[in-house]
Design a protein around this motif. Structure first.
Motif, PDB file in Angstrom:
ATOM      1  N   THR A   1     -38.551  -7.477  66.225  1.00 27.16           N
ATOM      2  CA  THR A   1     -39.818  -6.898  66.435  1.00 27.16           C
ATOM      3  C   THR A   1     -39.657  -5.383  66.187  1.00 27.16           C
ATOM      4  OG1 THR A   1     -39.557  -6.684  68.806  1.00 27.16           O
ATOM      5  CG2 THR A   1     -40.644  -8.491  68.147  1.00 27.16           C
ATOM      6  N   GLY A   2     -38.517  -4.733  66.442  1.00 27.75           N
ATOM      7  CA  GLY A   2     -38.298  -3.457  66.546  1.00 27.75           C
ATOM      8  C   GLY A   2     -38.743  -2.753  67.634  1.00 27.75           C
ATOM      9  N   ALA A   3     -38.789  -3.469  68.680  1.00 29.44           N
ATOM     10  CA  ALA A   3     -39.083  -3.121  70.024  1.00 29.44           C
ATOM     11  C   ALA A   3     -37.917  -2.357  70.593  1.00 29.44           C
ATOM     12  CB  ALA A   3     -39.670  -3.897  70.973  1.00 29.44           C
ATOM     13  N   HIS A   4     -37.958  -1.010  71.209  1.00 34.03           N
ATOM     14  CA  HIS A   4     -36.780  -0.192  71.607  1.00 34.03           C
ATOM     15  C   HIS A   4     -36.335  -0.861  73.094  1.00 34.03           C
ATOM     16  CE1 HIS A   4     -37.385   3.208  68.950  1.00 34.03           C
ATOM     17  NE2 HIS A   4     -38.543   2.550  68.673  1.00 34.03           N
ATOM     18  N   VAL A   5     -35.363  -0.779  73.064  1.00 33.37           N
ATOM     19  CA  VAL A   5     -34.412  -1.487  74.367  1.00 33.37           C
ATOM     20  C   VAL A   5     -33.415  -0.142  74.775  1.00 33.37           C
ATOM     21  CG1 VAL A   5     -34.839  -3.924  74.332  1.00 33.37           C
ATOM     22  CG2 VAL A   5     -32.945  -2.479  73.021  1.00 33.37           C
ATOM     23  N   GLU A   6     -33.091  -0.179  76.023  1.00 28.01           N
ATOM     24  CA  GLU A   6     -32.175   0.553  76.725  1.00 28.01           C
ATOM     25  C   GLU A   6     -31.015  -0.373  77.384  1.00 28.01           C
ATOM     26  OE1 GLU A   6     -31.430   3.744  80.295  1.00 28.01           O
ATOM     27  OE2 GLU A   6     -33.400   3.832  79.082  1.00 28.01           O
ATOM     28  N   ILE A   7     -29.713  -0.004  77.077  1.00 30.35           N
ATOM     29  CA  ILE A   7     -28.673  -0.877  77.365  1.00 30.35           C
ATOM     30  C   ILE A   7     -27.850  -0.028  78.333  1.00 30.35           C
ATOM     31  CG2 ILE A   7     -26.818  -2.634  77.165  1.00 30.35           C
ATOM     32  CD1 ILE A   7     -29.665  -3.622  76.176  1.00 30.35           C
ATOM     33  N   LEU A   8     -27.410  -0.766  79.455  1.00 26.68           N
ATOM     34  CA  LEU A   8     -26.546  -0.097  80.384  1.00 26.68           C
ATOM     35  C   LEU A   8     -25.124  -0.931  80.479  1.00 26.68           C
ATOM     36  CD1 LEU A   8     -25.357   2.422  82.095  1.00 26.68           C
ATOM     37  CD2 LEU A   8     -26.345   1.224  83.846  1.00 26.68           C
ATOM     38  N   LEU A   9     -24.091  -0.555  79.976  1.00 28.11           N
ATOM     39  CA  LEU A   9     -23.165  -1.268  79.926  1.00 28.11           C
ATOM     40  C   LEU A   9     -22.155  -1.272  81.510  1.00 28.11           C
ATOM     41  CD1 LEU A   9     -21.370  -0.586  76.738  1.00 28.11           C
ATOM     42  CD2 LEU A   9     -22.837  -2.429  77.145  1.00 28.11           C
ATOM     43  N   LEU A  10     -21.937  -2.415  82.160  1.00 32.81           N
ATOM     44  CA  LEU A  10     -21.417  -2.526  83.266  1.00 32.81           C
ATOM     45  C   LEU A  10     -19.976  -3.077  83.818  1.00 32.81           C
ATOM     46  CD1 LEU A  10     -24.697  -3.801  85.297  1.00 32.81           C
ATOM     47  CD2 LEU A  10     -23.731  -1.611  85.249  1.00 32.81           C
ATOM     48  N   ASN A  11     -20.045  -4.101  83.067  1.00 36.24           N
ATOM     49  CA  ASN A  11     -18.560  -4.820  83.058  1.00 36.24           C
ATOM     50  C   ASN A  11     -18.093  -5.370  81.834  1.00 36.24           C
ATOM     51  OD1 ASN A  11     -17.819  -4.137  85.767  1.00 36.24           O
ATOM     52  ND2 ASN A  11     -19.278  -5.739  86.494  1.00 36.24           N
ATOM     53  N   ASN A  12     -16.869  -5.206  81.191  1.00 37.93           N
ATOM     54  CA  ASN A  12     -16.410  -6.037  80.161  1.00 37.93           C
ATOM     55  C   ASN A  12     -15.895  -7.149  80.787  1.00 37.93           C
ATOM     56  OD1 ASN A  12     -13.671  -5.426  77.809  1.00 37.93           O
ATOM     57  ND2 ASN A  12     -15.446  -6.852  77.637  1.00 37.93           N
ATOM     58  N   THR A  13     -16.703  -8.479  80.471  1.00 37.65           N
ATOM     59  CA  THR A  13     -16.261  -9.655  81.133  1.00 37.65           C
ATOM     60  C   THR A  13     -15.216 -10.455  80.378  1.00 37.65           C
ATOM     61  OG1 THR A  13     -17.997 -10.944  80.078  1.00 37.65           O
ATOM     62  CG2 THR A  13     -18.588  -9.906  82.351  1.00 37.65           C
ATOM     63  N   VAL A  14     -15.315 -10.423  79.124  1.00 41.66           N
ATOM     64  CA  VAL A  14     -14.354 -11.008  78.080  1.00 41.66           C
ATOM     65  C   VAL A  14     -14.385 -10.854  76.915  1.00 41.66           C
ATOM     66  CG1 VAL A  14     -15.631 -13.475  78.030  1.00 41.66           C
ATOM     67  CG2 VAL A  14     -13.182 -13.528  77.773  1.00 41.66           C
ATOM     68  N   ARG A  15     -13.373 -10.462  76.029  1.00 39.31           N
ATOM     69  CA  ARG A  15     -13.446 -10.099  74.829  1.00 39.31           C
ATOM     70  C   ARG A  15     -14.451  -9.194  74.344  1.00 39.31           C
ATOM     71  NH1 ARG A  15     -12.484 -15.597  74.813  1.00 39.31           N
ATOM     72  NH2 ARG A  15     -14.714 -16.128  74.321  1.00 39.31           N
ATOM     73  N   ASN A  16     -15.367  -9.445  73.604  1.00 39.14           N
ATOM     74  CA  ASN A  16     -16.572  -8.381  73.435  1.00 39.14           C
ATOM     75  C   ASN A  16     -17.820  -8.737  73.920  1.00 39.14           C
ATOM     76  OD1 ASN A  16     -14.873  -7.320  71.117  1.00 39.14           O
ATOM     77  ND2 ASN A  16     -15.455  -8.836  69.704  1.00 39.14           N
ATOM     78  N   CYS A  17     -17.690  -9.418  75.094  1.00 36.86           N
ATOM     79  CA  CYS A  17     -18.811  -9.708  76.046  1.00 36.86           C
ATOM     80  C   CYS A  17     -19.006  -8.695  77.163  1.00 36.86           C
ATOM     81  CB  CYS A  17     -19.053 -11.080  76.353  1.00 36.86           C
ATOM     82  SG  CYS A  17     -18.914 -12.412  75.387  1.00 36.86           S
TER      83      CYS A  17
ATOM     84  N   TYR B   1     -19.206  -5.639  65.766  1.00 33.54           N
ATOM     85  CA  TYR B   1     -18.944  -4.224  65.202  1.00 33.54           C
ATOM     86  C   TYR B   1     -17.557  -4.252  64.545  1.00 33.54           C
ATOM     87  CZ  TYR B   1     -15.619  -4.335  69.222  1.00 33.54           C
ATOM     88  OH  TYR B   1     -14.458  -4.854  69.811  1.00 33.54           O
ATOM     89  N   GLU B   2     -17.523  -3.244  63.733  1.00 37.61           N
ATOM     90  CA  GLU B   2     -16.250  -3.008  62.868  1.00 37.61           C
ATOM     91  C   GLU B   2     -15.614  -1.721  63.479  1.00 37.61           C
ATOM     92  OE1 GLU B   2     -16.868  -2.413  58.745  1.00 37.61           O
ATOM     93  OE2 GLU B   2     -17.751  -4.657  58.463  1.00 37.61           O
ATOM     94  N   GLY B   3     -14.248  -1.885  63.608  1.00 37.80           N
ATOM     95  CA  GLY B   3     -13.315  -0.850  64.006  1.00 37.80           C
ATOM     96  C   GLY B   3     -13.090  -0.963  65.468  1.00 37.80           C
ATOM     97  N   VAL B   4     -13.054   0.025  66.500  1.00 36.45           N
ATOM     98  CA  VAL B   4     -12.684   0.221  67.864  1.00 36.45           C
ATOM     99  C   VAL B   4     -14.018   0.281  68.465  1.00 36.45           C
ATOM    100  CG1 VAL B   4     -11.351   1.126  69.490  1.00 36.45           C
ATOM    101  CG2 VAL B   4     -10.548   1.224  67.109  1.00 36.45           C
ATOM    102  N   PHE B   5     -14.148  -0.633  69.612  1.00 33.82           N
ATOM    103  CA  PHE B   5     -15.257  -0.823  70.382  1.00 33.82           C
ATOM    104  C   PHE B   5     -15.737   0.880  71.127  1.00 33.82           C
ATOM    105  CE2 PHE B   5     -17.966  -1.547  73.900  1.00 33.82           C
ATOM    106  CZ  PHE B   5     -19.095  -2.040  73.512  1.00 33.82           C
ATOM    107  N   LEU B   6     -14.618   1.259  71.685  1.00 36.38           N
ATOM    108  CA  LEU B   6     -14.801   2.657  72.346  1.00 36.38           C
ATOM    109  C   LEU B   6     -15.077   3.706  71.361  1.00 36.38           C
ATOM    110  CD1 LEU B   6     -15.084   3.607  75.152  1.00 36.38           C
ATOM    111  CD2 LEU B   6     -12.542   4.435  74.746  1.00 36.38           C
ATOM    112  N   GLU B   7     -14.568   3.683  70.196  1.00 34.47           N
ATOM    113  CA  GLU B   7     -15.055   4.784  69.286  1.00 34.47           C
ATOM    114  C   GLU B   7     -16.495   4.310  68.763  1.00 34.47           C
ATOM    115  OE1 GLU B   7     -12.174   4.628  65.979  1.00 34.47           O
ATOM    116  OE2 GLU B   7     -10.666   5.306  67.427  1.00 34.47           O
ATOM    117  N   VAL B   8     -16.656   3.316  68.485  1.00 27.83           N
ATOM    118  CA  VAL B   8     -18.323   3.121  68.089  1.00 27.83           C
ATOM    119  C   VAL B   8     -19.115   3.387  69.178  1.00 27.83           C
ATOM    120  CG1 VAL B   8     -19.972   1.318  67.678  1.00 27.83           C
ATOM    121  CG2 VAL B   8     -17.504   1.132  66.735  1.00 27.83           C
ATOM    122  N   LEU B   9     -18.810   3.008  70.576  1.00 29.11           N
ATOM    123  CA  LEU B   9     -19.509   3.565  71.721  1.00 29.11           C
ATOM    124  C   LEU B   9     -19.468   5.178  71.809  1.00 29.11           C
ATOM    125  CD1 LEU B   9     -20.859   1.878  73.753  1.00 29.11           C
ATOM    126  CD2 LEU B   9     -19.027   2.254  75.532  1.00 29.11           C
TER     127      LEU B   9
END
Length: 345
Positions: free
Chosen positions: A77-93, A137-145
Motif C-alpha cells: 500500500t505504500g503506507a508509512h511505518v516506524e519500527i523499533l528494533l528490540l531484540n535479535n531473537t535468532v538469525r535475521n529475526c 538484505y545484502e552485506g552486513v546488517f549493522l552497516e545497513v542499519l
C-alpha cells in the motif's frame, strides 16, 4: 501495607526534563544519599570518586545502542511505518515495536531505504503488541542499519541529538541495545582513568536494554506487572573479579539499574555468588526484595510510577527516595536520560 503503582508517583515540572546532554558529561549534578546517616548531599558528578575507596569496583554495562529506529513503507500500500528494533531473537529475526501496528499483520512485507535495500516480513505477533520481523538484505546488517536508522531516543526528548555518540557511554562496546544505560553517560575517559589510578576496579558486564525501558506499568498491583526479558552476560573474568572484590571486603558499585538487574539475576540464580553466565532476565526488583550483590548504586532520576523508581525504592526506602526526588525538583536538578545523577551509599 500493600504498595500500588500510584505509590511511586511524584510531580515533575516539564522544564526539568533534560532535552540535551551537557557539553561536559561529568558536569552533571550529583545527589548523594547516605542510607546510614539518612543524609542528603548536593555535589557534582566529577566528585563521585570521593565516595569510594581503593579496592572497590565500578560495575558498568558495556552495551552499545544501535540505530534501532527505522522508517519504511508497506510494500502493498505504500503506507508509512516506524519500527523499533528490540531484540535479535535468532538469525535475521528481530522482536520489534511497530507503529502504527493495528494494520501490520503476519505476512506484511515492509521496505526500507532507497531501492528497498532492507526488507522485512512480519512472521509473528506477540502478546505485548510487538512483532517478530525477518529481515533480508545484502552485506552486513549493522552497516545497513547505520545507513538507514536513527538513535532511538525516548519519547520525552523532543530536541534533535546533534551528536549520536552522546547517547552512548564512553565504554560502550557490544552492539544490541534499544536504549542507553543512562547512569553511565556521566563518565568521561578522564574520570574512568582517575578511578583506575585510585585503585578502583572497572568491571564490565552486559545487559542489552530492550522493551522493559519503554513499557509503563499499567496495573495497580505490582505483582501483576510482567517485565520483558532482556539478554545479559557476565564473563568468567568479570565474575572472578567481582568475587575477589567481595572477598577482600571491597564495595560493589553498580553503575545504573541495568547493572543492578544483571548482578542480582546472577546472584539469585547462584545462592548469592557471581558466576559466569548468560541468558535472559525478566527480574522485577521492588520494595521488599533483598540485594545479594550490590552495595552502592549510581543512577539517574527516573519517570514517575516506573519500574526503575520501584527498583531504587527497594535499594533504599520509598519514602526516602520520594523525599530525595522532591529535593531534586526544588533544587532544579535535570531529570531522565540526559539529566543529573544520584548516588545511593
Amino acid at each position: 501495607m500493600t504498595l500500588t503503582t500510584k505509590d511511586f508517583d511524584y510531580l515533575l515540572p516539564e522544564h526539568l526534563i533534560a532535552q540535551t546532554p551537557l557539553e561536559d558529561r561529568s558536569a552533571s549534578k550529583l545527589l548523594v544519599l547516605d542510607r546510614t546517616s539518612n543524609e542528603m548531599i548536593d555535589t557534582d558528578f566529577k566528585h563521585v570518586l570521593d565516595y569510594f575507596k581503593p579496592g572497590d569496583a565500578l560495575v558498568v554495562n558495556e552495551t552499545r545502542v544501535i540505530p534501532a529506529r527505522i522508517f519504511g513503507i508497506k510494500a502493498d500500500t505504500g503506507a508509512h511505518v516506524e519500527i523499533l528494533l528490540l531484540n535479535n531473537t535468532v538469525r535475521n529475526c528481530w522482536e520489534c515495536l511497530v507503529k502504527p501496528g493495528k494494520r501490520v499483520h503476519i505476512g506484511t512485507v515492509l521496505h526500507f531505504g532507497e531501492d528497498a535495500r532492507l526488507k522485512g516480513e512480519i512472521i509473528e505477533s506477540l502478546d505485548h503488541g510487538g512483532r517478530i520481523i525477518e529481515f533480508t538484505y545484502e552485506g552486513v546488517f549493522l552497516e545497513v542499519l547505520e545507513s538507514l536508522g536513527e538513535m532511538p531516543l525516548p519519547p520525552y526528548i523532543k530536541e534533535r541529538l546533534e551528536d549520536p555518540d552522546r547517547y552512548q557511554t564512553v565504554y560502550a562496546k557490544e552492539n544490541g541495545s534499544a536504549a542507553a544505560p543512562t547512569a553511565g553517560l556521566h563518565f568521561t575517559p578522564e574520570l574512568m582513568k582517575a578511578a583506575k589510578d585510585k585503585g578502583i576496579e572497572i568491571i564490565p558486564i552486559l545487559l542489552h536494554v530492550g522493551l522493559g525501558t519503554f513499557r509503563p506499568v499499567s496495573v495497580d498491583n505490582l505483582e501483576e506487572h510482567n517485565m520483558h526479558s532482556e539478554f545479559y552476560q557476565v564473563s568468567q573474568d568479570a565474575a572472578a573479579r567481582i568475587e575477589q572484590v567481595k572477598a577482600r571486603q571491597g564495595k560493589i558499585i553498580a553503575v545504573g539499574t541495568t547493572s543492578v538487574r544483571t548482578l542480582e539475576t546472577v546472584a539469585q540464580n547462584n545462592k548469592g555468588k557471581i558466576v559466569a553466565s548468560s541468558g535472559w532476565t525478566d527480574i522485577f526488583i521492588k520494595p521488599g526484595d533483598s540485594f545479594l550483590a550490590v552495595d552502592h548504586l549510581i543512577t539517574n532520576f527516573h519517570l514517575p510510577q516506573s519500574t526503575l523508581v520501584m527498583l531504587v525504592s527497594a535499594f533504599y526506602e520509598r519514602e526516602e527516595i520520594l523525599k530525595a526526588y522532591q529535593h531534586a525538583v526544588e533544587k532544579e536538578y535535570r531529570f531522565f536520560s540526559f539529566g543529573d545523577a544520584m548516588l545511593i551509599l
